[in-house]
Design a protein around this motif. Structure first.
Motif, PDB file in Angstrom:
ATOM      1  N   ASN A  20       0.877  -1.167   0.000  1.00  0.00           N
ATOM      2  CA  ASN A  20       0.000   0.000   0.000  1.00  0.00           C
ATOM      3  C   ASN A  20       0.917   1.221   0.000  1.00  0.00           C
ATOM      4  O   ASN A  20       1.561   1.522   1.011  1.00  0.00           O
ATOM      5  N   TYR A  30      -0.661  -4.323   2.225  1.00  0.00           N
ATOM      6  CA  TYR A  30      -2.079  -4.455   2.548  1.00  0.00           C
ATOM      7  C   TYR A  30      -2.273  -5.708   3.395  1.00  0.00           C
ATOM      8  O   TYR A  30      -1.683  -6.756   3.100  1.00  0.00           O
ATOM      9  N   ASN A  60     -10.659   0.218  -1.532  1.00  0.00           N
ATOM     10  CA  ASN A  60     -11.077  -0.062  -0.154  1.00  0.00           C
ATOM     11  C   ASN A  60     -12.546   0.293   0.056  1.00  0.00           C
ATOM     12  O   ASN A  60     -12.937   1.458   0.021  1.00  0.00           O
TER      13      ASN A  60
END
Lengths: 400, 400
Positions: B303, B310, B345
């Motif tokens: 990320n 992640y 997300n």
């Protein structure tokens, strides 16, 4: 005026029925009645093979004592009996004591291990409601374990029942009937489940009609049960049982059902006893103790016809309770002419799980659906006797 | 003409969604698709805290793979993947092997023990359907044990959850919510149950919004959960866990939830990996292996905003499956212009049992009933994605 104090120790078939019968027979001015029991519930010991194998919710096999008693007439004390002080006419409880003028000892039984090493450490021995719950949850855990263990030769799904008497046979009957459903629920192949019944005597259900025993064994074998008859257990270990000439059966589950002995309180209290059972007088009093009645699994009575003791059953305990109540009533009336107990055999039926059973009623042998029907009627009758029709309706077994 | 052979290893969120998406995208002449999985069912890993704590029937958390697939388009092989032979373009199964032109590795995760001694021997580490069943039955056995054990200081009803991440918190949420009911069922006093969550990091739910973490911890503490934060576990033993500076917590039940590592097959097959996870290319292929996609818990993606990987979740695995299906379609069309994976997300909600949850959706913090509603919607969405409306209707959670 001092009312006579009657104390009943234990609320199994014997004690519960004694309390209910006495409360009906005696007026409020005749005597005070106190029932003391470890739990606030009575349970159906003869049903425990069902919750133990998981085919009945444990709660269904018990009932609150307060719902069975006329609580205006009977005081209930939830406590554990530690000892009877005969000379002081009182019983010691874990958290107190109780005086009595007349005592009814109905404290039930505990497992007989015959001194075989490892039994208490590695086998399930408690044929109580709490014990049955433990067996049930242990069995389900073992099925859940199966797909998680690496070495399945260690007996994760091997079940050994020690003893092919009533308890052992009825338990394996339930378990063998339920096994296919458990296999399905936990993704376990049917052949992974091994069920053994190990019996030291030369036959299963010793003393039972051989034709019925054969019917029962054939039926159980058809469900995968393996019998090892004439095979004493030498030792119970953390990994299984050692039988016969040293053969080991690896098993994670051992259910001990080789018979019972009377409650240890009997011996601790100094009653003369044989395997915890007191050979009572014909009127059910302890020899030398005219104020102490001993009934149920703690009492030993010889069956004169067979020249051996009657086996301890719910049926005989219930009948002893009736005789005891009658005799206490006589004593309160000042009579010393007590009734001698006489067992009235109303038949014996062993359930084999599902809709199967075997039994003898009168001189008639019954099996299959007829016997299963009769077994359920017997179970309902026990409810009716202790709790009346409302209890039978609520907890009874639909017989068809 | 030789059709391209696509093999998908694993039927979790990643593999299952890859198989379903590919079977819809590709015509029968474009490629053959084979899905291989250890069991014949797909299960909802993110639901497992519920069957593990016993608040959901385990069967509800799984679904037959054959009912999710168009079996005319996808071959299903029930077998366990042992190794990927990258150079030979085949995978070795326990009972065979499969050639591929394109491989999707979606083999999921296994528990991370960080080398702490005793974890595998004494703790529950398997967050699988079989593992959840085992935890459930073990918990119920411990409640059944309570009234049968003599020494209750040995932790018969002490539950230790190692790790206060998502899995640990969601599990203790269910267990603490269910504990009063279990106490009632097994005649256990409420105060006999001790529940600990032990976490080495300086906070529960590391990385989650501190205000929500506080809400969650307060709620769980009000149900009797005790947190030991900033407290590393030194060792797991047969009698409990040793934490911090040597303090011992006696406990019969230890649930391991300190995080996961990729499937051991990854390292066994010679992929360069960090804790079993392969740092994949932006198009989700394994570096140096243009015919191997690695997705879900076995894949590591940074990320960039947070400058850390992640966390492995169902959400990211499902999204990776979509990208992979698209990229395989491109490859079959002869294009080398593959799409780079981008995580979208959609929010994170942790259930706390009952009607309680905490979460972040977009920039909004939610908790209580709103969060619980949202959690159920997320669960239903996972069903809709993999199995369509009929599955959501059959297995979905009624959100109110």
């Amino acid at each position: 005026m001092n009312k006579a104090k009657i104390v009943i120790a234990g609320a199994g078939y014997g004690g519960m029925n004694a309390a209910v019968t006495l409360s009906k027979k005696l007026g409020a001015n005749d005597a005070s009645i106190t029932l003391v029991n470890k739990h606030d519930y009575h349970y159906q010991t003869t049903w425990l093979h069902e919750p133990a194998a998981g085919s009945m919710e444990p709660d269904r096999a018990r009932v609150k004592i307060s719902s069975l008693l006329n609580t205006n007439r009977v005081n209930f004390v939830e406590d554990e009996v530690v000892e009877v002080k005969k000379e002081d006419k009182k019983i010691i409880l874990k958290n107190g004591e109780l005086d009595y003028d007349y005592l009814v000892v109905a404290l039930g039984a505990t497992a007989e291990t015959f001194g075989i090493p490892g039994v208490h450490e590695h086998a399930f021995t408690k044929w109580t409601l709490d014990g049955a719950r433990q067996v049930k949850e242990h069995i389900e855990l073992k099925f859940a374990d199966y797909n998680n263990v690496l070495d399945r030769t260690e007996g994760v799904l091997t079940f050994v029942v020690a003893g092919a008497g009533f308890t052992g046979i009825e338990f394996i009957g339930e378990l063998s009937e339920r096994a296919p459903e458990l296999c399905k629920r936990y993704d376990v192949p049917r052949e992974a489940v091994r069920m053994y019944v190990v019996e030291a005597a030369p036959s299963a259900l010793p003393g039972f009609d051989p034709e019925l025993v054969e019917y029962g064994m054939n039926l159980l074998e058809s469900r995968g049960v393996e019998f090892k008859i004439n095979t004493p257990i030498k030792e119970v270990t953390a990994s299984g049982v050692i039988v016969g000439e040293g053969e080991e059966i690896n098993a994670d589950t051992i259910v001990w059902a080789t018979g019972v002995r009377g409650n240890p309180v009997i011996e601790k209290s100094g009653f003369e006893a044989n395997r915890g059972r007191v050979k009572v007088e014909p009127d059910l009093r302890a020899p030398g103790h005219d104020d102490v009645f001993i009934i149920g699994d703690c009492a030993l009575i010889i069956n004169e016809e067979a020249n051996r003791p009657y086996p301890p059953t719910a049926q005989i305990a219930t009948q002893m309770a009736k005789t005891t109540a009658k005799n206490i009533e006589s004593l309160l009336k000042g009579s010393s002419n007590l009734e001698a107990f006489k067992f009235n055999n109303q038949g014996t039926v062993a359930s084999l799980g599902g809709k199967e059973a075997i039994g003898v009623v009168g001189s008639r042998k019954i099996y299959g659906g007829t016997a299963s029907f009769m077994k359920k009627m017997i179970d309902n009758k026990a409810l009716l006797t202790v709790g009346g029709p409302m209890l039978a309706l609520k907890k009874g077994k639909f017989p068809l």
